[in-house]
Design a protein around this motif. Structure first.
Motif, PDB file in Angstrom:
ATOM      1  N   LEU A  47       0.819  -1.208   0.000  1.00 59.70           N
ATOM      2  CA  LEU A  47       0.000   0.000   0.000  1.00 59.70           C
ATOM      3  C   LEU A  47       0.856   1.262   0.000  1.00 59.70           C
ATOM      4  O   LEU A  47       0.598   2.202  -0.752  1.00 59.70           O
ATOM      5  N   LEU A  48       1.893   1.271   0.812  1.00 60.06           N
ATOM      6  CA  LEU A  48       2.748   2.461   0.934  1.00 60.06           C
ATOM      7  C   LEU A  48       3.491   2.776  -0.358  1.00 60.06           C
ATOM      8  O   LEU A  48       3.940   3.901  -0.553  1.00 60.06           O
ATOM      9  N   THR A  53      -0.532   5.578 -10.757  1.00 60.45           N
ATOM     10  CA  THR A  53      -0.493   4.602 -11.853  1.00 60.45           C
ATOM     11  C   THR A  53      -1.048   3.256 -11.400  1.00 60.45           C
ATOM     12  O   THR A  53      -1.862   2.646 -12.098  1.00 60.45           O
ATOM     13  N   TYR A  54      -0.628   2.786 -10.219  1.00 59.91           N
ATOM     14  CA  TYR A  54      -1.136   1.519  -9.698  1.00 59.91           C
ATOM     15  C   TYR A  54      -2.641   1.594  -9.474  1.00 59.91           C
ATOM     16  O   TYR A  54      -3.375   0.677  -9.814  1.00 59.91           O
ATOM     17  N   GLN A  59      -8.212   0.255 -11.700  1.00 54.44           N
ATOM     18  CA  GLN A  59      -9.509   0.808 -12.094  1.00 54.44           C
ATOM     19  C   GLN A  59     -10.230   1.503 -10.942  1.00 54.44           C
ATOM     20  O   GLN A  59     -11.448   1.424 -10.817  1.00 54.44           O
ATOM     21  N   VAL A  60      -9.444   2.169 -10.096  1.00 53.97           N
ATOM     22  CA  VAL A  60     -10.012   2.977  -9.019  1.00 53.97           C
ATOM     23  C   VAL A  60     -10.408   4.330  -9.609  1.00 53.97           C
ATOM     24  O   VAL A  60      -9.629   4.941 -10.350  1.00 53.97           O
ATOM     25  N   LEU A  69      -4.484   8.649  -2.493  1.00 50.62           N
ATOM     26  CA  LEU A  69      -3.120   9.166  -2.619  1.00 50.62           C
ATOM     27  C   LEU A  69      -2.784  10.092  -1.454  1.00 50.62           C
ATOM     28  O   LEU A  69      -1.674  10.040  -0.912  1.00 50.62           O
ATOM     29  N   ASN A  70      -3.735  10.914  -1.054  1.00 52.66           N
ATOM     30  CA  ASN A  70      -3.517  11.802   0.080  1.00 52.66           C
ATOM     31  C   ASN A  70      -3.315  10.995   1.363  1.00 52.66           C
ATOM     32  O   ASN A  70      -2.395  11.271   2.143  1.00 52.66           O
ATOM     33  N   GLU A  71      -4.150   9.983   1.567  1.00 52.80           N
ATOM     34  CA  GLU A  71      -4.055   9.166   2.775  1.00 52.80           C
ATOM     35  C   GLU A  71      -2.790   8.305   2.781  1.00 52.80           C
ATOM     36  O   GLU A  71      -2.171   8.118   3.826  1.00 52.80           O
TER      37      GLU A  71
END
Length: 86
Positions: A47-48, A53-54, A59-60, A69-71
């Protein structure tokens, strides 16, 4: 139980299991993304490292990507703040 990001490195995001990442998604009101993350076996370490791109390849949706991305950036600050050099 919900993952904790404070109180010691054993609780750092990098040590989260796939299920704990799922719990974290729930705290962000993004539980609909849990199946995607579980299918791809996204644990805390992975996750980190995830970037736009990932997330896009998974497909998020863009709105969810911005939140994530902020979290993730916040988690990286907390996580690497816990591992100060000796």
């Amino acid at each position: 139980s919900l993952p904790q990001t404070t109180g010691g490195s054993k609780n750092a995001a990098s040590s989260w299991t796939v299920d704990q990442v799922g719990s974290w998604l729930e705290t962000l009101s993004l539980s609909e993304l849990k199946p995607i993350f579980q299918q791809k076996k996204i644990d805390g370490t992975t996750l980190l490292k995830w970037d736009d791109t990932y997330l896009k390849n998974a497909q998020v949706k863009i709105g969810h990507r911005k939140i994530l991305l902020n979290e993730i950036q916040n988690l990286n600050v907390i996580n690497f703040g816990l591992t100060s050099p000796t």
